[in-house]
Enzyme design. Structure first.
Site, PDB file in Angstrom:
ATOM      1  CB  CYS A   1     -18.552   2.431   7.934  1.00 29.78           C
ATOM      2  SG  CYS A   1     -16.763   2.555   7.801  1.00 29.78           S
TER       3      CYS A   1
ATOM      4  NE  ARG B   1     -26.610   0.064  -5.887  1.00 26.97           N
ATOM      5  CZ  ARG B   1     -26.194   0.367  -4.671  1.00 26.97           C
ATOM      6  NH1 ARG B   1     -26.697   1.398  -4.031  1.00 26.97           N
ATOM      7  NH2 ARG B   1     -25.288  -0.373  -4.075  1.00 26.97           N
TER       8      ARG B   1
ATOM      9  NE  ARG C   1      -4.390  -0.271   1.358  1.00 27.77           N
ATOM     10  CZ  ARG C   1      -5.572  -0.419   1.957  1.00 27.77           C
ATOM     11  NH1 ARG C   1      -5.758  -0.003   3.177  1.00 27.77           N
ATOM     12  NH2 ARG C   1      -6.567  -0.998   1.317  1.00 27.77           N
TER      13      ARG C   1
ATOM     14  CG  LEU D   1     -20.483   4.395  17.106  1.00 25.83           C
ATOM     15  CD1 LEU D   1     -20.594   3.577  18.389  1.00 25.83           C
ATOM     16  CD2 LEU D   1     -19.985   3.502  15.971  1.00 25.83           C
TER      17      LEU D   1
ATOM     18  CB  ALA E   1     -27.128   4.517  13.724  1.00 28.05           C
TER      19      ALA E   1
ATOM     20  CB  THR F   1     -15.761   4.445  13.231  1.00 33.82           C
ATOM     21  OG1 THR F   1     -15.734   5.395  12.163  1.00 33.82           O
ATOM     22  CG2 THR F   1     -17.111   4.466  13.923  1.00 33.82           C
TER      23      THR F   1
ATOM     24  CB  ALA G   1     -23.374  10.522  12.048  1.00 34.33           C
TER      25      ALA G   1
ATOM     26  CE  LYS H   1     -20.794   6.569  -2.490  1.00 36.99           C
ATOM     27  NZ  LYS H   1     -20.555   7.573  -1.415  1.00 36.99           N
TER      28      LYS H   1
HETATM   29  N1  LIG Z   1     -13.889   4.005   4.572  1.00 34.29           N
HETATM   30  C1  LIG Z   1     -14.564   5.074   4.934  1.00 34.29           C
HETATM   31  O1  LIG Z   1     -15.176   5.733   4.114  1.00 34.29           O
HETATM   32  C2  LIG Z   1     -14.586   5.522   6.364  1.00 34.29           C
HETATM   33  C3  LIG Z   1     -13.983   4.786   7.368  1.00 34.29           C
HETATM   34  N2  LIG Z   1     -14.003   5.240   8.669  1.00 34.29           N
HETATM   35  C4  LIG Z   1     -13.313   4.508   9.727  1.00 34.29           C
HETATM   36  O2  LIG Z   1     -11.903   4.712   9.578  1.00 34.29           O
HETATM   37  C5  LIG Z   1     -11.163   3.551   9.976  1.00 34.29           C
HETATM   38  C6  LIG Z   1     -10.257   3.105   8.845  1.00 34.29           C
HETATM   39  O3  LIG Z   1     -11.068   2.778   7.735  1.00 34.29           O
HETATM   40  P1  LIG Z   1     -10.456   2.616   6.272  1.00 34.29           P
HETATM   41  O4  LIG Z   1      -9.478   3.699   6.010  1.00 34.29           O
HETATM   42  O5  LIG Z   1     -11.618   2.459   5.372  1.00 34.29           O
HETATM   43  O6  LIG Z   1      -9.682   1.223   6.437  1.00 34.29           O
HETATM   44  P2  LIG Z   1      -8.557   0.623   5.478  1.00 34.29           P
HETATM   45  O7  LIG Z   1      -8.600  -0.840   5.639  1.00 34.29           O
HETATM   46  O8  LIG Z   1      -8.690   1.197   4.109  1.00 34.29           O
HETATM   47  O9  LIG Z   1      -7.184   1.187   6.099  1.00 34.29           O
HETATM   48  C7  LIG Z   1      -6.692   0.814   7.348  1.00 34.29           C
HETATM   49  C8  LIG Z   1      -5.182   0.642   7.211  1.00 34.29           C
HETATM   50  O10 LIG Z   1      -4.616   0.485   8.519  1.00 34.29           O
HETATM   51  C9  LIG Z   1      -3.470  -0.361   8.395  1.00 34.29           C
HETATM   52  N3  LIG Z   1      -3.121  -0.879   9.713  1.00 34.29           N
HETATM   53  C10 LIG Z   1      -3.839  -1.729  10.500  1.00 34.29           C
HETATM   54  N4  LIG Z   1      -3.190  -1.924  11.665  1.00 34.29           N
HETATM   55  C11 LIG Z   1      -2.048  -1.183  11.624  1.00 34.29           C
HETATM   56  C12 LIG Z   1      -0.964  -0.952  12.520  1.00 34.29           C
HETATM   57  N5  LIG Z   1      -0.955  -1.524  13.731  1.00 34.29           N
HETATM   58  N6  LIG Z   1       0.045  -0.134  12.139  1.00 34.29           N
HETATM   59  C13 LIG Z   1       0.031   0.445  10.922  1.00 34.29           C
HETATM   60  N7  LIG Z   1      -0.960   0.280  10.022  1.00 34.29           N
HETATM   61  C14 LIG Z   1      -1.994  -0.518  10.367  1.00 34.29           C
HETATM   62  C15 LIG Z   1      -3.925  -1.437   7.412  1.00 34.29           C
HETATM   63  O11 LIG Z   1      -2.826  -2.087   6.827  1.00 34.29           O
HETATM   64  C16 LIG Z   1      -4.746  -0.598   6.412  1.00 34.29           C
HETATM   65  O12 LIG Z   1      -3.963  -0.190   5.306  1.00 34.29           O
HETATM   66  C17 LIG Z   1     -12.221   2.524  10.392  1.00 34.29           C
HETATM   67  O13 LIG Z   1     -12.391   2.604  11.779  1.00 34.29           O
HETATM   68  C18 LIG Z   1     -13.477   3.002   9.704  1.00 34.29           C
HETATM   69  O14 LIG Z   1     -14.636   2.642  10.413  1.00 34.29           O
HETATM   70  C19 LIG Z   1     -14.587   6.426   8.994  1.00 34.29           C
HETATM   71  C20 LIG Z   1     -15.190   7.199   8.030  1.00 34.29           C
HETATM   72  C21 LIG Z   1     -15.221   6.827   6.641  1.00 34.29           C
HETATM   73  O1  LIG Z   2     -18.231   5.976   8.297  1.00 32.47           O
HETATM   74  C1  LIG Z   2     -18.170   5.787   7.100  1.00 32.47           C
HETATM   75  O2  LIG Z   2     -17.554   4.856   6.579  1.00 32.47           O
HETATM   76  C2  LIG Z   2     -18.913   6.650   6.142  1.00 32.47           C
HETATM   77  O3  LIG Z   2     -20.106   5.906   5.770  1.00 32.47           O
HETATM   78  C3  LIG Z   2     -20.938   6.545   4.795  1.00 32.47           C
HETATM   79  O4  LIG Z   2     -20.190   6.753   3.598  1.00 32.47           O
HETATM   80  P1  LIG Z   2     -19.988   5.613   2.492  1.00 32.47           P
HETATM   81  O5  LIG Z   2     -20.308   4.294   3.089  1.00 32.47           O
HETATM   82  O6  LIG Z   2     -18.644   5.825   1.922  1.00 32.47           O
HETATM   83  O7  LIG Z   2     -21.032   5.943   1.343  1.00 32.47           O
HETATM   84  P2  LIG Z   2     -22.571   6.405   1.346  1.00 32.47           P
HETATM   85  O8  LIG Z   2     -22.734   7.424   0.306  1.00 32.47           O
HETATM   86  O9  LIG Z   2     -23.068   6.737   2.686  1.00 32.47           O
HETATM   87  O10 LIG Z   2     -23.312   5.081   0.832  1.00 32.47           O
HETATM   88  C4  LIG Z   2     -23.396   3.930   1.639  1.00 32.47           C
HETATM   89  C5  LIG Z   2     -24.287   2.904   0.960  1.00 32.47           C
HETATM   90  O11 LIG Z   2     -25.653   3.314   0.987  1.00 32.47           O
HETATM   91  C6  LIG Z   2     -26.200   3.271  -0.317  1.00 32.47           C
HETATM   92  N1  LIG Z   2     -27.230   4.330  -0.428  1.00 32.47           N
HETATM   93  C7  LIG Z   2     -26.921   5.614  -0.129  1.00 32.47           C
HETATM   94  C8  LIG Z   2     -27.881   6.584  -0.195  1.00 32.47           C
HETATM   95  C9  LIG Z   2     -29.193   6.256  -0.578  1.00 32.47           C
HETATM   96  O12 LIG Z   2     -30.116   7.105  -0.656  1.00 32.47           O
HETATM   97  N2  LIG Z   2     -29.467   4.950  -0.880  1.00 32.47           N
HETATM   98  C10 LIG Z   2     -28.519   3.976  -0.800  1.00 32.47           C
HETATM   99  O13 LIG Z   2     -28.815   2.790  -1.066  1.00 32.47           O
HETATM  100  C11 LIG Z   2     -25.009   3.476  -1.234  1.00 32.47           C
HETATM  101  O14 LIG Z   2     -25.267   3.008  -2.524  1.00 32.47           O
HETATM  102  C12 LIG Z   2     -23.951   2.667  -0.508  1.00 32.47           C
HETATM  103  O15 LIG Z   2     -24.069   1.299  -0.814  1.00 32.47           O
HETATM  104  C13 LIG Z   2     -21.364   7.907   5.314  1.00 32.47           C
HETATM  105  O16 LIG Z   2     -22.129   8.570   4.300  1.00 32.47           O
HETATM  106  C14 LIG Z   2     -20.171   8.754   5.698  1.00 32.47           C
HETATM  107  O17 LIG Z   2     -20.601   9.981   6.272  1.00 32.47           O
HETATM  108  C15 LIG Z   2     -19.310   7.988   6.725  1.00 32.47           C
HETATM  109  O18 LIG Z   2     -18.151   8.732   7.042  1.00 32.47           O
END
Ligand SMILES: NC(=O)C1=CN([C@@H]2O[C@H](COP(=O)(O)OP(=O)(O)OC[C@H]3O[C@@H](n4cnc5c(N)ncnc54)[C@H](O)[C@@H]3O)[C@@H](O)[C@H]2O)C=CC1
Ligand SMILES: O=C(O)[C@H]1O[C@H](OP(=O)(O)OP(=O)(O)OC[C@H]2O[C@@H](n3ccc(=O)[nH]c3=O)[C@H](O)[C@@H]2O)[C@H](O)[C@@H](O)[C@@H]1O
Length: 480
Positions: free
Chosen positions: A272, A447, A38, A217, A221, A128, A219, A335
């Site tokens: 998430c 969709r 990565r 959590l 939910a 989170t 938001a 998505k």
């Molecule tokens: N994906 C999203 O859109 C969102 C995710 N979150 C939260 O953010 C957090 C991370 O999510 P993502 O970025 O999607 O996960 P991700 O899986 O894309 O990235 C996490 C990274 O952390 C690394 N990692 C794990 N343990 C480690 C360690 N001990 N030292 C160094 N690196 C380590 C992994 O190798 C991985 O590359 C989760 O808690 C998720 O719930 C919050 C908002 C949006």
């Molecule tokens: O904590 C997280 O991981 C993130 O989760 C969601 O973001 P994300 O999952 O990236 O994408 P969304 O746009 O929320 O869509 C989530 C899922 O719901 C679906 N969706 C969304 C909106 C809608 O009206 N209908 C619907 O089926 C999308 O297609 C997708 O599968 C939240 O929108 C973010 O605010 C949050 O930070």
């Protein structure tokens, strides 16, 4: 110069830190990860994640004040502020399995911070996490601190994939939770100073630690609950002849409800929503609130129901069997505008169809064949782990082929199934597709992207979630 280190170079750590680096040229930002491929990808021309606008941001600051490194300990030791953005998947074993958040990766990061630190640090929860995690983290850090002062902040991330850069540039709010002590307030101010380089101060909300942790959590939910609500309505629309699009439009005009997040679909996906709600359910149960827990659990159950309902509708429409029939799967990502497939509804739908022995031809503009193989052949608990802990090569599934074109996927197929709302699926030449398909030719739109009337005129039998049913479908047996 203030130094920031972010542990975890994933969907959150990468884009968030790139934007901080871009907006704060006077801050040095290093993103570290234990998964070396990565880091190599972040340092290359092919970034490890697809996100509109991300390439541009990274190009502008990489090598200036933005760095990606596998040298985790060195950069943590040097940093003033350490963000932790590692995986927090659902626990698969032991106490709370299937619901509670697995904080193993967080704990190991916290122990490492405590081990390598030689100077005071602000440690920021970006992942989170369950409410009250900061307390546990504080214990780990202070028990090993050798007199070093650690301040823990909760700064949950609200970006959505596909619009991450836009969301980071212009967030609805930035939330910072901290201790209500003089040191806690100083730490909150230090993080506020970072964000106020580009976020208006009135959008930076400061709270206590527990409110910040729980708000994240809550938001997710609330957002997922809106989707399950509209999806539940979609089933009733199909049963009554109402059109879910018209219903959503009508209710969304109420300013108290608002129009967003009311699109009926085959179900929500993404890494998430489900895990965060299950985590909330677990916390409610642990706090003696079973009624509150079961209220939120229902959001996930309706989501499962929606996927099953979709598969059942497909199979029952096609003479109650898809065995040996070619089905084109258009879209696999959870998505549009992302290549992420975590918890994508496409996995459940494809597995349902494979269970009835269908032959699948899958096309998604951003998801690789290898990823789809992994998703369809590996167990969910394996997929939730960080990449370095996943099995190297998935087992190939014989009934599945992968193509790089929607027309190729549909050639000779009995049905098309749209599972991601990629814009290109709206403008396909459906006449050409129809001509190349077996008859009767079916479209199952999970969709609501196609023009149902136009496709019916061409000759397709169309099922579109929550829309009045085709006469053909009305005559088919009732579905679950
Ligand atoms: N994906 C999203 O859109 C969102 C995710 N979150 C939260 O953010 C957090 C991370 O999510 P993502 O970025 O999607 O996960 P991700 O899986 O894309 O990235 C996490 C990274 O952390 C690394 N990692 C794990 N343990 C480690 C360690 N001990 N030292 C160094 N690196 C380590 C992994 O190798 C991985 O590359 C989760 O808690 C998720 O719930 C919050 C908002 C949006
Ligand atoms: O904590 C997280 O991981 C993130 O989760 C969601 O973001 P994300 O999952 O990236 O994408 P969304 O746009 O929320 O869509 C989530 C899922 O719901 C679906 N969706 C969304 C909106 C809608 O009206 N209908 C619907 O089926 C999308 O297609 C997708 O599968 C939240 O929108 C973010 O605010 C949050 O930070």
């Amino acid at each position: 110069m203030v130094k920031i280190c972010c542990i975890g170079a994933g969907y959150v750590g990468g884009p968030t830190m790139a934007v901080i680096a871009l907006k704060c040229p006077n801050i040095e930002v290093v993103v570290v990860d234990i998964f070396e491929p990565r880091i190599i990808a972040w340092n290359s021309d092919h970034l490890p994640i697809y996100e509109p606008g991300l390439d541009d941001v990274v190009k502008q600051c990489r090598g200036k004040n933005l760095f990606f490194s596998k040298d985790v300990e060195k950069h943590v030791a040097e940093a003033d502020i350490v963000f932790v953005s590692v995986n927090t998947p659902t626990k698969t074993q032991g106490l709370g399995a299937g619901k509670a958040a697995d904080l193993a990766y967080w704990e190991s990061a916290a122990r490492m911070i405590a081990d390598v630190s030689k100077t005071d640090k602000i440690v920021v929860e970006k992942s989170t996490v369950p409410v009250k995690t900061a307390e546990a983290i504080e214990k780990i850090l202070t028990h090993n601190s050798k007199g070093i002062n650690f301040q823990i902040l909760s700064n949950p991330e609200f970006l959505a994939e596909g619009t991450a850069i836009q969301d980071l540039f212009n967030p609805d709010r930035v939330l910072i939770g901290g201790r209500e002590t003089p040191e806690g307030k100083k730490a909150i101010q230090a993080l506020k100073d970072v964000y106020s380089h580009w976020v208006p101060v009135e959008r930076i909300i400061c709270t206590n630690l527990w409110s910040a942790e729980l708000s994240k959590l809550a938001a997710n939910a609330f957002l997922a609950q809106r989707i399950s609500s509209v999806n539940a309505m979609s089933a009733l629309c199909e049963a009554t002849g109402a059109d879910v699009f018209q219903v959503s439009h009508a209710i969304g005009k109420d300013t108290r409800i608002g129009p967003k997040f009311l699109n009926a679909s085959v179900g929500f996906g993404g890494s998430c929503f489900q895990k965060d709600i299950l985590n909330l359910v677990y916390i409610c149960e642990c706090n003696g609130l079973p009624e509150v827990a079961s209220y939120w659990k229902q959001v996930v159950q309706v989501n499962e129901y929606q996927k099953t309902r979709f598969v059942n509708r497909m199979v029952s429409s096609m003479f109650n069997t898809v065995s040996g029939k070619k089905i084109a799967i258009l879209g696999f990502a959870f998505k549009k505008d992302t290549g992420d497939t975590r918890e994508t509804p496409a996995i459940g739908v494809c597995q349902g169809l494979l269970g009835d022995k269908a032959i699948l031809s899958i096309y998604d503009p951003q998801v690789s064949q290898e990823q789809i193989q992994r998703d369809l052949s590996m167990h969910k608990s394996e997929l939730d782990r960080p990449p370095h802990l996943q099995p190297a090569s998935p087992t190939a599934i014989k009934q599945v082929t992968f193509v790089w074109d929607a027309y190729e996927a549909a050639k000779g197929a009995h049905g098309i199934c749209i599972l991601t709302e990629w814009d290109e699926f709206k403008t396909l030449d459906y006449q050409k597709i129809y001509d190349d398909m077996q008859k009767p030719a079916f479209v199952f739109d999970g969709r609501n992207v196609v023009d149902v009337d136009k496709l019916r005129q061409i000759g397709f039998i169309v099922y579109s979630i929550g829309k009045p049913l085709d006469a053909w479908l009305k005559d088919m047996p009732a579905v679950a």
